[in-house]
Scaffold this motif. Structure first.
Motif, PDB file in Angstrom:
ATOM      1  N   ILE A  37       0.841  -1.205   0.000  1.00 16.21           N
ATOM      2  CA  ILE A  37       0.000   0.000   0.000  1.00 16.21           C
ATOM      3  C   ILE A  37       0.873   1.251   0.000  1.00 16.21           C
ATOM      4  CG2 ILE A  37      -1.581   1.371   1.420  1.00 16.21           C
ATOM      5  CD1 ILE A  37      -2.951  -1.254   2.196  1.00 16.21           C
ATOM      6  N   TYR A  38       1.928   1.249   0.816  1.00 13.87           N
ATOM      7  CA  TYR A  38       2.828   2.399   0.851  1.00 13.87           C
ATOM      8  C   TYR A  38       3.527   2.587  -0.498  1.00 13.87           C
ATOM      9  CZ  TYR A  38       2.413   3.150   5.881  1.00 13.87           C
ATOM     10  OH  TYR A  38       1.935   3.453   7.130  1.00 13.87           O
ATOM     11  N   VAL A  39       3.947   1.477  -1.098  1.00 15.07           N
ATOM     12  CA  VAL A  39       4.636   1.555  -2.392  1.00 15.07           C
ATOM     13  C   VAL A  39       3.721   2.136  -3.462  1.00 15.07           C
ATOM     14  CG1 VAL A  39       5.663   0.204  -4.266  1.00 15.07           C
ATOM     15  CG2 VAL A  39       6.245  -0.312  -1.900  1.00 15.07           C
ATOM     16  N   ILE A  40       2.498   1.626  -3.524  1.00 15.36           N
ATOM     17  CA  ILE A  40       1.605   2.057  -4.596  1.00 15.36           C
ATOM     18  C   ILE A  40       1.108   3.486  -4.368  1.00 15.36           C
ATOM     19  CG2 ILE A  40      -0.660   1.304  -3.732  1.00 15.36           C
ATOM     20  CD1 ILE A  40      -0.983  -0.066  -6.536  1.00 15.36           C
ATOM     21  N   LEU A  41       1.005   3.911  -3.109  1.00 14.42           N
ATOM     22  CA  LEU A  41       0.650   5.304  -2.841  1.00 14.42           C
ATOM     23  C   LEU A  41       1.799   6.240  -3.222  1.00 14.42           C
ATOM     24  CD1 LEU A  41      -1.258   5.086   0.573  1.00 14.42           C
ATOM     25  CD2 LEU A  41      -2.204   5.425  -1.707  1.00 14.42           C
ATOM     26  N   LEU A 128       8.695   9.210 -16.376  1.00  8.23           N
ATOM     27  CA  LEU A 128       7.824   8.476 -15.450  1.00  8.23           C
ATOM     28  C   LEU A 128       6.797   7.611 -16.179  1.00  8.23           C
ATOM     29  CD1 LEU A 128       7.174  11.341 -12.856  1.00  8.23           C
ATOM     30  CD2 LEU A 128       8.791   9.440 -12.660  1.00  8.23           C
ATOM     31  N   ASP A 129       7.075   7.254 -17.421  1.00  8.08           N
ATOM     32  CA  ASP A 129       6.128   6.441 -18.178  1.00  8.08           C
ATOM     33  C   ASP A 129       5.969   5.035 -17.590  1.00  8.08           C
ATOM     34  OD1 ASP A 129       5.686   8.530 -19.898  1.00  8.08           O
ATOM     35  OD2 ASP A 129       7.131   7.837 -21.409  1.00  8.08           O
ATOM     36  N   TRP A 130       6.963   4.588 -16.836  1.00  4.65           N
ATOM     37  CA  TRP A 130       6.932   3.242 -16.274  1.00  4.65           C
ATOM     38  C   TRP A 130       6.018   3.139 -15.056  1.00  4.65           C
ATOM     39  CZ3 TRP A 130       8.405   3.142 -11.166  1.00  4.65           C
ATOM     40  CH2 TRP A 130       9.108   4.260 -10.709  1.00  4.65           C
ATOM     41  N   VAL A 131       5.594   4.265 -14.501  1.00  3.16           N
ATOM     42  CA  VAL A 131       4.850   4.261 -13.241  1.00  3.16           C
ATOM     43  C   VAL A 131       3.515   3.534 -13.374  1.00  3.16           C
ATOM     44  CG1 VAL A 131       3.694   5.714 -11.533  1.00  3.16           C
ATOM     45  CG2 VAL A 131       5.957   6.341 -12.371  1.00  3.16           C
ATOM     46  N   ASP A 132       2.769   3.798 -14.448  1.00  6.19           N
ATOM     47  CA  ASP A 132       1.454   3.179 -14.613  1.00  6.19           C
ATOM     48  C   ASP A 132       1.551   1.668 -14.702  1.00  6.19           C
ATOM     49  OD1 ASP A 132       0.206   5.615 -14.529  1.00  6.19           O
ATOM     50  OD2 ASP A 132       0.143   5.865 -16.713  1.00  6.19           O
ATOM     51  N   THR A 133       2.536   1.163 -15.456  1.00  6.59           N
ATOM     52  CA  THR A 133       2.717  -0.291 -15.584  1.00  6.59           C
ATOM     53  C   THR A 133       3.095  -0.914 -14.252  1.00  6.59           C
ATOM     54  OG1 THR A 133       3.434  -0.023 -17.884  1.00  6.59           O
ATOM     55  CG2 THR A 133       3.969  -2.107 -16.796  1.00  6.59           C
ATOM     56  N   ALA A 134       4.012  -0.275 -13.535  1.00  2.11           N
ATOM     57  CA  ALA A 134       4.411  -0.791 -12.221  1.00  2.11           C
ATOM     58  C   ALA A 134       3.235  -0.800 -11.252  1.00  2.11           C
ATOM     59  CB  ALA A 134       5.554   0.054 -11.662  1.00  2.11           C
ATOM     60  N   SER A 135       2.420   0.250 -11.293  1.00  2.00           N
ATOM     61  CA  SER A 135       1.256   0.326 -10.406  1.00  2.00           C
ATOM     62  C   SER A 135       0.271  -0.802 -10.681  1.00  2.00           C
ATOM     63  CB  SER A 135       0.552   1.681 -10.573  1.00  2.00           C
ATOM     64  OG  SER A 135       1.400   2.743 -10.211  1.00  2.00           O
ATOM     65  N   GLU A 136       0.069  -1.137 -11.945  1.00  5.28           N
ATOM     66  CA  GLU A 136      -0.870  -2.198 -12.300  1.00  5.28           C
ATOM     67  C   GLU A 136      -0.422  -3.544 -11.756  1.00  5.28           C
ATOM     68  OE1 GLU A 136      -1.524  -2.297 -16.458  1.00  5.28           O
ATOM     69  OE2 GLU A 136      -2.667  -0.418 -16.515  1.00  5.28           O
ATOM     70  N   TRP A 137       0.870  -3.863 -11.904  1.00  2.00           N
ATOM     71  CA  TRP A 137       1.357  -5.164 -11.432  1.00  2.00           C
ATOM     72  C   TRP A 137       1.328  -5.247  -9.905  1.00  2.00           C
ATOM     73  CZ3 TRP A 137       1.517  -9.278 -14.248  1.00  2.00           C
ATOM     74  CH2 TRP A 137       1.672  -9.169 -15.634  1.00  2.00           C
ATOM     75  N   ILE A 138       1.667  -4.155  -9.250  1.00  2.27           N
ATOM     76  CA  ILE A 138       1.590  -4.146  -7.787  1.00  2.27           C
ATOM     77  C   ILE A 138       0.137  -4.247  -7.338  1.00  2.27           C
ATOM     78  CG2 ILE A 138       2.066  -2.789  -5.706  1.00  2.27           C
ATOM     79  CD1 ILE A 138       4.467  -1.613  -7.138  1.00  2.27           C
ATOM     80  N   LEU A 139      -0.769  -3.618  -8.095  1.00  2.00           N
ATOM     81  CA  LEU A 139      -2.196  -3.710  -7.788  1.00  2.00           C
ATOM     82  C   LEU A 139      -2.677  -5.150  -7.846  1.00  2.00           C
ATOM     83  CD1 LEU A 139      -5.048  -2.574  -7.324  1.00  2.00           C
ATOM     84  CD2 LEU A 139      -5.168  -2.127  -9.779  1.00  2.00           C
ATOM     85  N   PHE A 140      -2.261  -5.905  -8.855  1.00  2.00           N
ATOM     86  CA  PHE A 140      -2.667  -7.305  -8.964  1.00  2.00           C
ATOM     87  C   PHE A 140      -2.217  -8.092  -7.730  1.00  2.00           C
ATOM     88  CE2 PHE A 140      -2.255  -6.784 -13.824  1.00  2.00           C
ATOM     89  CZ  PHE A 140      -3.513  -6.222 -13.872  1.00  2.00           C
ATOM     90  N   LEU A 141      -0.972  -7.877  -7.311  1.00  2.00           N
ATOM     91  CA  LEU A 141      -0.447  -8.581  -6.136  1.00  2.00           C
ATOM     92  C   LEU A 141      -1.183  -8.153  -4.877  1.00  2.00           C
ATOM     93  CD1 LEU A 141       1.673 -10.556  -5.072  1.00  2.00           C
ATOM     94  CD2 LEU A 141       3.270  -8.637  -4.869  1.00  2.00           C
ATOM     95  N   LEU A 142      -1.488  -6.864  -4.769  1.00  2.00           N
ATOM     96  CA  LEU A 142      -2.206  -6.351  -3.606  1.00  2.00           C
ATOM     97  C   LEU A 142      -3.606  -6.951  -3.518  1.00  2.00           C
ATOM     98  CD1 LEU A 142      -2.318  -4.322  -1.225  1.00  2.00           C
ATOM     99  CD2 LEU A 142      -3.143  -2.619  -2.842  1.00  2.00           C
ATOM    100  N   LEU A 143      -4.312  -7.026  -4.630  1.00  2.00           N
ATOM    101  CA  LEU A 143      -5.654  -7.620  -4.647  1.00  2.00           C
ATOM    102  C   LEU A 143      -5.603  -9.092  -4.260  1.00  2.00           C
ATOM    103  CD1 LEU A 143      -7.173  -6.005  -7.862  1.00  2.00           C
ATOM    104  CD2 LEU A 143      -7.876  -5.585  -5.505  1.00  2.00           C
ATOM    105  N   PHE A 144      -4.557  -9.791  -4.680  1.00  2.00           N
ATOM    106  CA  PHE A 144      -4.388 -11.199  -4.310  1.00  2.00           C
ATOM    107  C   PHE A 144      -4.270 -11.347  -2.797  1.00  2.00           C
ATOM    108  CE2 PHE A 144      -1.324 -14.669  -3.419  1.00  2.00           C
ATOM    109  CZ  PHE A 144      -2.103 -15.747  -3.808  1.00  2.00           C
ATOM    110  N   PHE A 145      -3.444 -10.512  -2.172  1.00  2.00           N
ATOM    111  CA  PHE A 145      -3.280 -10.570  -0.716  1.00  2.00           C
ATOM    112  C   PHE A 145      -4.562 -10.146   0.009  1.00  2.00           C
ATOM    113  CE2 PHE A 145       1.530  -9.923  -1.307  1.00  2.00           C
ATOM    114  CZ  PHE A 145       1.739 -11.297  -1.258  1.00  2.00           C
ATOM    115  N   ILE A 146      -5.261  -9.156  -0.532  1.00  2.00           N
ATOM    116  CA  ILE A 146      -6.508  -8.717   0.091  1.00  2.00           C
ATOM    117  C   ILE A 146      -7.550  -9.833   0.054  1.00  2.00           C
ATOM    118  CG2 ILE A 146      -8.483  -7.151  -0.209  1.00  2.00           C
ATOM    119  CD1 ILE A 146      -6.501  -4.984  -1.006  1.00  2.00           C
ATOM    120  N   GLY A 147      -7.591 -10.576  -1.046  1.00  2.00           N
ATOM    121  CA  GLY A 147      -8.492 -11.721  -1.134  1.00  2.00           C
ATOM    122  C   GLY A 147      -8.205 -12.747  -0.047  1.00  2.00           C
TER     123      GLY A 147
END
Length: 301
Positions: A37-41, A128-147
């Motif tokens: 959460i801290y990373v993605i924020l 900073l074009d890489w930020v959106d892609t990195a956020s998406e992959w971290i989001l997938f992992l975060l949703l997995f842990f939240i599940g």
């Protein structure tokens, strides 16, 4: 239309299918979720720095936050007192001093993380074009842990279904919040489904901001994050003041945080009778945040 929703929602479903019995493993997952959460924020702050006309967009974020907060809060508070009248809860009449300042400091820390990302992005002068892609992959992992966290929260379906007040509070919050989202969309002249998606955060500031930012960009992500964080801060102030006379209203306004962050405040000021109601209400709302938000995102233009 629903392909994007399924793609994002899949990690949450996969995580929910995993049952973990070891407390040490669950503690590790909880810590990893907090770190992510801290990373993605921080990445959200970087994405804000990459915006053109940053000052104008920050004004737009404040405008969106204020409009949605006022409309949703008024709709929530217009209906929640009816539950107190129809299904009253007898709270424990006791006073308790809580470290509200330290709890508010935790929320402020999250704002500082986003601000740190914003400052770093402005000072770095890098692509900073890489930020959106990195956020998406971290989001997938975060949703997995939240599940995984939702599956192993300790609540069974039977415990949820037999708690009438908790279910009713959650349903009222969902319905009144969506009405507030419709009103906000009309006032701001934005797409209706975007307004409904914004209204589906129910206080879960980290996930709501991340999902909205991934779907519609950093302006919506920042506004959603600030909206839900502001709701939590107001709940921390409101609960000790109102829970003895309006317990259902206090629990309901806390939204999804009633099962975790604001639960100690609810328990200490309202008593143990409020705890199962808060947990059930918070659990249902937490479960509905990704479901409703991703659904409305998939319908938005």
């Amino acid at each position: 239309m629903f392909s994007g929703m399924i793609f994002i929602f899949a990690p949450l479903v996969v995580g929910y299918l995993i049952s973990i019995s070891k407390n040490s493993a669950l503690e590790t997952i909880n810590k990893m979720t907090s770190y992510l959460i801290y990373v993605i924020l921080f990445l959200m702050g970087l994405s804000l720095a990459a915006l053109d006309n940053l000052g104008q967009n920050l004004q737009l974020i404040i405008k969106f936050t204020a409009t949605f907060f006022i409309c949703i809060s008024l709709c929530n508070l217009a209906v929640l007192p009816l539950i107190d009248k129809l299904y009253p809860i007898h709270t424990d009449n006791k006073s308790s001093k809580l470290p509200l300042a330290s709890m508010a400091l935790e929320s402020a820390r999250l704002i500082l993380v986003v601000g740190g990302g914003l400052i770093a992005g402005l000072l770095a002068g890098m692509d900073l074009d890489w930020v959106d892609t990195a956020s998406e992959w971290i989001l997938f992992l975060l949703l997995f842990f939240i599940g995984i966290q939702l599956r192993n929260s300790g609540l069974t379906l039977r415990q949820i279904l037999i708690n009438r007040q908790g279910m009713l509070i959650a349903l009222v919050i969902v319905g009144s919040s969506l009405i507030g989202g419709v009103i906000s969309a009309y006032i701001l002249d934005i797409d209706l489904y975007r307004g409904l998606a914004m209204a589906s955060g129910f206080g879960w500031y980290s996930l709501a901001g991340i999902l909205m930012g991934d779907a519609f960009g950093p302006v919506y992500g920042g506004a959603s994050f600030m909206l839900e964080l502001l709701r939590e801060l107001v709940a921390l102030i409101m609960i000790p003041m109102l829970i003895r006379i309006k317990p259902c209203t206090s629990i309901g306004y806390a939204g999804a945080t009633a099962m975790d962050f604001t639960l100690p405040v609810i328990q200490s000021t309202g008593g143990v009778r409020c705890v199962p109601i808060a947990i059930v209400s918070g659990f249902i709302l937490s479960l509905l945040v990704p479901i409703l938000m991703l659904f409305f995102v998939s319908l938005a233009v």
